[in-house]
Design a protein around this motif. Sequence first.
Motif, PDB file in Angstrom:
ATOM      1  N   ALA A  71       6.101  -6.706  -8.969  1.00 50.58           N
ATOM      2  CA  ALA A  71       4.649  -6.850  -8.938  1.00 50.58           C
ATOM      3  C   ALA A  71       3.987  -5.772  -9.787  1.00 50.58           C
ATOM      4  CB  ALA A  71       4.145  -6.768  -7.498  1.00 50.58           C
ATOM      5  N   THR A  72       2.802  -6.077 -10.285  1.00 54.55           N
ATOM      6  CA  THR A  72       2.028  -5.112 -11.066  1.00 54.55           C
ATOM      7  C   THR A  72       1.550  -3.984 -10.162  1.00 54.55           C
ATOM      8  OG1 THR A  72       1.310  -6.860 -12.559  1.00 54.55           O
ATOM      9  CG2 THR A  72       0.043  -4.819 -12.577  1.00 54.55           C
ATOM     10  N   MET A  73       1.622  -2.766 -10.686  1.00 57.67           N
ATOM     11  CA  MET A  73       1.164  -1.601  -9.940  1.00 57.67           C
ATOM     12  C   MET A  73      -0.221  -1.198 -10.449  1.00 57.67           C
ATOM     13  SD  MET A  73       1.000   2.028 -10.492  1.00 57.67           S
ATOM     14  CE  MET A  73       2.439   2.649 -11.345  1.00 57.67           C
ATOM     15  N   TYR A  74      -1.145  -0.950  -9.511  1.00 58.27           N
ATOM     16  CA  TYR A  74      -2.504  -0.543  -9.840  1.00 58.27           C
ATOM     17  C   TYR A  74      -2.722   0.892  -9.350  1.00 58.27           C
ATOM     18  CZ  TYR A  74      -3.190  -5.570 -10.460  1.00 58.27           C
ATOM     19  OH  TYR A  74      -3.073  -6.873 -10.878  1.00 58.27           O
ATOM     20  N   LEU A 105       0.848  -1.180   0.000  1.00 60.40           N
ATOM     21  CA  LEU A 105       0.000   0.000   0.000  1.00 60.40           C
ATOM     22  C   LEU A 105       0.890   1.238   0.000  1.00 60.40           C
ATOM     23  CD1 LEU A 105      -2.623  -1.133   2.674  1.00 60.40           C
ATOM     24  CD2 LEU A 105      -2.689  -1.477   0.203  1.00 60.40           C
ATOM     25  N   ASP A 106       0.989   1.885  -1.150  1.00 58.62           N
ATOM     26  CA  ASP A 106       1.847   3.043  -1.379  1.00 58.62           C
ATOM     27  C   ASP A 106       3.322   2.659  -1.252  1.00 58.62           C
ATOM     28  OD1 ASP A 106      -0.095   4.914  -2.041  1.00 58.62           O
ATOM     29  OD2 ASP A 106      -0.538   5.365   0.059  1.00 58.62           O
ATOM     30  N   CYS A 107       4.161   3.518  -1.827  1.00 55.61           N
ATOM     31  CA  CYS A 107       5.603   3.249  -1.833  1.00 55.61           C
ATOM     32  C   CYS A 107       6.321   4.601  -1.844  1.00 55.61           C
ATOM     33  CB  CYS A 107       5.976   2.408  -3.053  1.00 55.61           C
ATOM     34  SG  CYS A 107       7.651   1.752  -3.035  1.00 55.61           S
ATOM     35  N   GLY A 108       6.204   5.329  -0.732  1.00 54.61           N
ATOM     36  CA  GLY A 108       6.670   6.704  -0.681  1.00 54.61           C
ATOM     37  C   GLY A 108       8.132   6.856  -0.312  1.00 54.61           C
ATOM     38  N   TRP A 109       8.636   8.065  -0.588  1.00 54.03           N
ATOM     39  CA  TRP A 109      10.008   8.447  -0.269  1.00 54.03           C
ATOM     40  C   TRP A 109      10.006   9.947  -0.026  1.00 54.03           C
ATOM     41  CZ3 TRP A 109      14.633   6.468  -3.746  1.00 54.03           C
ATOM     42  CH2 TRP A 109      15.745   6.211  -2.931  1.00 54.03           C
ATOM     43  N   THR A 110      11.082  10.469   0.493  1.00 52.35           N
ATOM     44  CA  THR A 110      11.191  11.920   0.689  1.00 52.35           C
ATOM     45  C   THR A 110      12.001  12.526  -0.452  1.00 52.35           C
ATOM     46  OG1 THR A 110      13.207  11.671   2.010  1.00 52.35           O
ATOM     47  CG2 THR A 110      11.098  11.650   3.193  1.00 52.35           C
ATOM     48  N   ALA A 162       1.201  -7.337  -5.439  1.00 49.97           N
ATOM     49  CA  ALA A 162       0.505  -6.227  -6.098  1.00 49.97           C
ATOM     50  C   ALA A 162       0.816  -4.942  -5.352  1.00 49.97           C
ATOM     51  CB  ALA A 162      -1.007  -6.457  -6.145  1.00 49.97           C
ATOM     52  N   VAL A 163       0.919  -3.836  -6.101  1.00 51.62           N
ATOM     53  CA  VAL A 163       1.186  -2.522  -5.520  1.00 51.62           C
ATOM     54  C   VAL A 163      -0.027  -1.635  -5.780  1.00 51.62           C
ATOM     55  CG1 VAL A 163       2.716  -0.517  -5.507  1.00 51.62           C
ATOM     56  CG2 VAL A 163       3.650  -2.795  -5.976  1.00 51.62           C
ATOM     57  N   LEU A 164      -0.565  -1.021  -4.724  1.00 50.62           N
ATOM     58  CA  LEU A 164      -1.697  -0.106  -4.836  1.00 50.62           C
ATOM     59  C   LEU A 164      -1.215   1.299  -4.476  1.00 50.62           C
ATOM     60  CD1 LEU A 164      -4.545  -2.183  -3.106  1.00 50.62           C
ATOM     61  CD2 LEU A 164      -3.775  -2.258  -5.479  1.00 50.62           C
ATOM     62  N   LEU A 165      -1.286   2.231  -5.419  1.00 50.67           N
ATOM     63  CA  LEU A 165      -0.840   3.604  -5.190  1.00 50.67           C
ATOM     64  C   LEU A 165      -2.049   4.517  -5.045  1.00 50.67           C
ATOM     65  CD1 LEU A 165       2.156   3.934  -7.686  1.00 50.67           C
ATOM     66  CD2 LEU A 165       2.173   3.263  -5.281  1.00 50.67           C
ATOM     67  N   SER A 166      -2.000   5.409  -4.059  1.00 50.12           N
ATOM     68  CA  SER A 166      -3.135   6.271  -3.740  1.00 50.12           C
ATOM     69  C   SER A 166      -3.034   7.639  -4.391  1.00 50.12           C
ATOM     70  CB  SER A 166      -3.254   6.439  -2.218  1.00 50.12           C
ATOM     71  OG  SER A 166      -3.364   5.190  -1.582  1.00 50.12           O
ATOM     72  N   TYR A 167      -1.840   8.221  -4.418  1.00 50.06           N
ATOM     73  CA  TYR A 167      -1.665   9.594  -4.907  1.00 50.06           C
ATOM     74  C   TYR A 167      -0.385   9.666  -5.725  1.00 50.06           C
ATOM     75  CZ  TYR A 167      -5.110  10.554  -1.250  1.00 50.06           C
ATOM     76  OH  TYR A 167      -6.234  10.534  -0.468  1.00 50.06           O
ATOM     77  N   PRO A 168      -0.253  10.700  -6.578  1.00 51.89           N
ATOM     78  CA  PRO A 168       0.921  10.778  -7.454  1.00 51.89           C
ATOM     79  C   PRO A 168       2.123  11.493  -6.862  1.00 51.89           C
ATOM     80  CG  PRO A 168      -0.654  12.468  -8.076  1.00 51.89           C
ATOM     81  CD  PRO A 168      -1.281  11.696  -6.948  1.00 51.89           C
ATOM     82  N   ASP A 169       2.094  11.926  -5.604  1.00 48.99           N
ATOM     83  CA  ASP A 169       3.196  12.717  -5.070  1.00 48.99           C
ATOM     84  C   ASP A 169       4.301  11.823  -4.530  1.00 48.99           C
ATOM     85  OD1 ASP A 169       1.593  11.802  -3.022  1.00 48.99           O
ATOM     86  OD2 ASP A 169       2.007  13.489  -1.708  1.00 48.99           O
TER      87      ASP A 169
END
Length: 741
Positions: free
Chosen positions: A82-85, A32-37, A57-64
């Motif tokens: 894994a496929t990103m959705y 669930l998300d894969c964020g960085w600074t 599977a990767v689920l991304l919530s926002y584009p930032d």
Amino acid sequence: MGTSVQVTPLSGAHSEAPLCYLLQVDGFRFLLDCGWTDSFDLALLEPLKGVAPTIDAVLLSYPDTMHLGAYTYAFAKLGLQATMYCTLPVHHMGQMYMYDHVLSRKAVSNFDLFTLDDVDTAFANSIQLKYQQHYQLAGKGEGMTITPYAAGHLLGGTIWKITKDTEEIIYAVDFNHRKERHLNKTVLENFVRPAVLITDAYNALNNQPQRKQRDQEFIDMILKVLRADGNVLLPVETAGRVLELILHLESNWAHQRLSYPVALLTNVSYSTVEFAKSLLEWMSDTIARSFGSSRENSFLLKYLKLCHDRKEFDELPSGPKVVFASMASLESGFARELFVEWATDSRNLVLFTERGQMGTLAKKLQAEPPPKIVKVTMSQKIPLTGEELQAYEEEQRLKIAAEQEVIPMEEDGHSSPKVKAVTGPLPLSVAEPGGGAPMNVEGLLATSEAPLHRQILIDGFTASDKTAAPMFPLYENPSDWDEYGEVINPDDYVVKEQELMDYQSSQPAPPAADGEENTDPEAEAILADRPSKVVVKDYTVQVKCALYYMDFEGRSDGRSIKNILAHVAPIKLVLVHGSAEATEHLRQHCVKNVCRDVYAPRIGETQDVTSDLCAYKVRLTERLMSSVLFRKLGDYEVAWVDGVIGSQEGSQESEGMLPLLPSETPPPHKSVFVGDLRLADFKQLLATKGIQAEFAGGVLRCGDAFAVRKSGGSQQLVIEGPLSEEYYKLRDLLYSQFYML
């Protein structure tokens, strides 16, 4: 048994670090998300490194960056395959974010964590979904369905619902309950009693002012600085909340007929606005209706100037101006450069519209009280000249020479360059070009003064790769064909980056205008990839400009979050992403007012949130199935069934299925009302039936003598009033809003 669910925070727990969580549903592993600074600290990815290859599977919530900044690096370097959705806007705008990061850093440093090609490759491994599109997973995830819903906050922002059997898992972070200029509000309030809700506590302690008051203060502050001959710098993210701010300034500039220049200065400004023009169906109903009725696109901007580099920015009219520049953290990009230049002038203003990331320059400047002096490290990429260039070229020549010595040995082996090794009665002869007598091969090889241009006639053995052929070679290249004709390989028509640079460097420079130089050495070094070096300098900046923070983050505040959670009423609640103080505050509130099971796991801690309810699969007999009346309710069909568990003679039972047989004497049962009714919706229904209704103290008063209210923790509806014809009419209308079983 119930569906097994475990949640493990990899980042962003009891802190405001980037968001990244591992969710396991019956062994299927979601990221669930894969964020960085913006600082790209590799230490933050240590928990992700160990699990990345195992993700399904990767689920991304926002584009930032805080939600997908590490996705490209994990895909290129950590083994994440894994496929990103995601939604279409998250896919497009997310690429813009990562492009801007790469270009900003490559312009001033030897950035090598990932490249533009890595960004393209990672985002190509994705599936884009529409809002409320049910996508059924296959393979290991068979039986699971993922569905994106509108979250607000950023364009394409997503609330994810994961469904397995009768269990619903909701992942909702950074949502916004307010409708904005370019986005609708979240639909989180439409969910009722999910098995697990994963949400954040980032804004749990914050309260927001009224939007109208905030917007007016924003414009007044900017105009005050401009009228005093000052510049306004707004550090923003590449393709996020800047869209809302642009529309706000555009409307005010048009209303007040202002002429001050407004610029968007990023490496991908043109692409960002073009994508926004093409994604109107993902925006607010107001924008969609405006385009549908008058074909007016809200992002056909009249006052905003798009700038890709400092040269275009410097061509703007001199005088006071407003500049949106990336990055919001001031860690890199044009915003960092402009801050160093403008901070020493007391007439200027740096206006922050979102909180800075931990450990960044923006976070330091937002401290109370703001600092008077800050140290800023600036780097610059300049081309090599003089002795440095000669030393670099000599090093490259030696490197190429060493590679050329190794290549023949690898291709031909230790005996390939020596023809003397070919001995025996092989009929090999060398003829003179003019038809002279053949010469002996050994004699020819032994003579160092042998003619250079000769025809070599070979017969009886396989020739070396370097042997000249007596005729032009013929290479057959069979083509594949389909129903549309010859299959084309797109890679054959792609101009390689190195070839393009060689072509550009070989072209003559365009004639320069009077008083202008032909080229910018720094830009030329970046474009042509010429030998260059990075020069780092430390600056001590005296902050004389005004610093101000105004909340335009587009997130729900603490009071709204608590109200929404009380309405959703999940069975189990998991709190992530927020300071330790905010997380504990929201946890205590939810234990008292929302649900009993509230969890706040720390980084690396696996929290089991498996449902306490048990679900069984039963197989209805044909006789029983024919007597059941199913009713559609949301994504399900529901019915009341009376039966007994048993076995039927002569039938083979399915594995994992319990046979349900009809009961001889079904016991009586009370009517069950299935559904959820909001009193505001019921009021609108009564208005269509000619019954006047209004709210008073949380009770819906209908007519002169009746009232409808909720009780028992909003699980019961009570009608108060005398028994009469009006009473039964009101009751029938209320019953019509439910399914009665």
